[in-house]
Design a protein around this motif. Structure first.
Motif, short mmCIF file in Angstrom:
data_model
loop_
_atom_site.label_atom_id
_atom_site.label_comp_id
_atom_site.label_asym_id
_atom_site.label_seq_id
_atom_site.Cartn_x
_atom_site.Cartn_y
_atom_site.Cartn_z
N VAL A 120 28.37 73.52 32.32
CA VAL A 120 29.76 73.26 31.91
C VAL A 120 30.70 73.83 32.96
O VAL A 120 30.69 75.03 33.23
N ASN A 121 31.51 72.99 33.54
CA ASN A 121 32.48 73.44 34.54
C ASN A 121 33.66 74.12 33.86
O ASN A 121 34.32 73.51 33.02
N VAL A 122 33.91 75.37 34.20
CA VAL A 122 34.97 76.13 33.55
C VAL A 122 36.17 76.40 34.46
O VAL A 122 37.21 76.85 34.00
N ASP A 123 36.02 76.13 35.76
CA ASP A 123 37.15 76.29 36.66
C ASP A 123 36.90 75.46 37.91
O ASP A 123 35.75 75.14 38.25
N GLN A 124 37.99 75.11 38.60
CA GLN A 124 37.89 74.23 39.75
C GLN A 124 38.99 74.53 40.75
O GLN A 124 40.09 74.94 40.38
N ALA A 125 38.67 74.33 42.02
CA ALA A 125 39.68 74.44 43.08
C ALA A 125 39.48 73.28 44.04
O ALA A 125 38.34 72.93 44.37
N LEU A 126 40.57 72.69 44.48
CA LEU A 126 40.51 71.53 45.35
C LEU A 126 40.86 71.90 46.79
O LEU A 126 41.83 72.60 47.04
N GLY A 127 40.04 71.42 47.72
CA GLY A 127 40.30 71.67 49.12
C GLY A 127 41.24 70.63 49.69
O GLY A 127 41.47 69.58 49.08
N PRO A 128 41.80 70.88 50.86
CA PRO A 128 42.77 69.96 51.46
C PRO A 128 42.20 68.60 51.84
O PRO A 128 42.95 67.64 52.01
N SER A 129 40.85 68.49 51.94
CA SER A 129 40.25 67.21 52.31
C SER A 129 39.84 66.39 51.10
O SER A 129 39.30 65.30 51.25
N THR A 130 40.08 66.91 49.90
CA THR A 130 39.67 66.21 48.69
C THR A 130 40.36 64.85 48.60
O THR A 130 41.59 64.76 48.66
N LEU A 131 39.55 63.82 48.45
CA LEU A 131 40.10 62.47 48.41
C LEU A 131 40.67 62.14 47.04
O LEU A 131 41.69 61.49 46.91
N ALA A 132 39.99 62.57 45.98
CA ALA A 132 40.43 62.27 44.62
C ALA A 132 40.74 63.58 43.91
O ALA A 132 40.35 64.66 44.35
N ILE A 137 36.91 70.27 35.02
CA ILE A 137 36.94 71.38 34.07
C ILE A 137 36.63 70.87 32.67
O ILE A 137 37.25 69.92 32.18
N GLY A 138 35.66 71.49 32.03
CA GLY A 138 35.24 71.09 30.68
C GLY A 138 34.16 70.04 30.68
O GLY A 138 33.60 69.73 29.63
#
Length: 262
Positions: A120-132, A137-138
């Motif tokens: 279960v994903n409880v946290d997320q961080a997006l990098g500058p190259s993230t396309l979408a 989370i959840g």
């Protein structure tokens, strides 16, 4: 309660705190030790060691065996330790590290835990190259087809894995998904030995990921941190710097949860 004192009889705050911490570390490592042994290891006078131990005993952080005269950690340590778990909220402690990692590797970073047979994903961080900007989370993701899931599975005993997966098949999401229990077990053993797990389009075509464990103060794996990105530019084994950064974040996160690598 007596203050910590230096050898000259005056109070030396920083030095005394450092010495007191060293005494506690010695006792934590040795279990029991005499005043002379502690003094010798620290390179200080016996009288200084005696004053340090006296101060720690008065605070119940150390106790002395009356028969043998040796010292050991006291129950005051337990009272201090009992206050830690409630403060060690996983997301609160690890969250800032995820964003730093995402910025460094320029890809999506997720924190996942094991719940009810899923990662279960409880946290997320997006990098500058993230396309979408897909929000994971959840999300309940399969253990056998994701890097985070494999890390969490690899931390379990063989019997616990068997119980967790008993009666359930390994669903195939792509042509690369592992559906053989024997093959999965081999990969989990490799992951446990290597300290990380990786997937290449096993859950989604075009998506690859790599994950490492997060450990608590007992050394138990309580979560996983993963880096994922589109396969056309991200390969779990293609850039050693990504794995190095991920391992560093995993260790830092574990230390925030009370883990000591030593």
């Amino acid at each position: 309660m007596p203050p910590f004192e230096d050898e000259g009889g005056g109070t030396s705050g920083v030095q005394s705190v450092d010495r007191a911490a060293t005494v506690l570390q010695i006792l934590a490592r040795e279990g029991r030790a005499g005043g002379s042994e502690i003094a010798a290891e620290m390179g200080i006078h016996k009288s200084t060691a005696s004053r340090l131990l006296g101060a720690l005993v008065s605070r119940e952080l150390v106790q002395q065996d009356r028969e043998r005269g040796k010292y050991q950690l006291g129950f005051g340590i337990l009272r201090l330790a009992a206050a830690i778990p409630g403060r060690l909220n996983l997301v609160q402690e690890v969250g800032p590290l995820l964003q730093d990692l995402a910025t460094t590797v320029k890809e999506t970073v997720n924190l996942a835990v094991l719940r009810s047979g899923y990662a279960v994903n409880v946290d997320q961080a997006l990098g500058p190259s993230t396309l979408a900007t897909q929000d994971w989370i959840g999300s309940l993701t399969p253990l056998h087809a994701t890097a985070s899931g494999k890390v969490l599975l690899a931390a379990l005993s063989t019997e616990d894995r068997r119980q967790l997966l008993r009666g359930s098949r390994l669903p195939q999401f792509t042509s690369r998904t592992i559906t053989s229990r024997a093959r999965l077990e081999e990969e989990l053993l490799e992951a446990a030995h290597a300290g990380y797990a990786a997937t290449r389009e096993e859950y989604e075509i075009g998506l690859s990921s790599v994950a490492v464990p997060v450990r608590d103060h007992r050394g138990s794996v309580v979560a996983s941190i993963s880096v994922s990105g589109p396969t056309f530019r991200f390969s779990p084994d293609g850039d050693p710097s990504v794995l190095e950064a991920l391992h560093g974040t995993g260790l830092a996160a574990s230390q925030r949860m009370g883990y000591s690598a030593g």
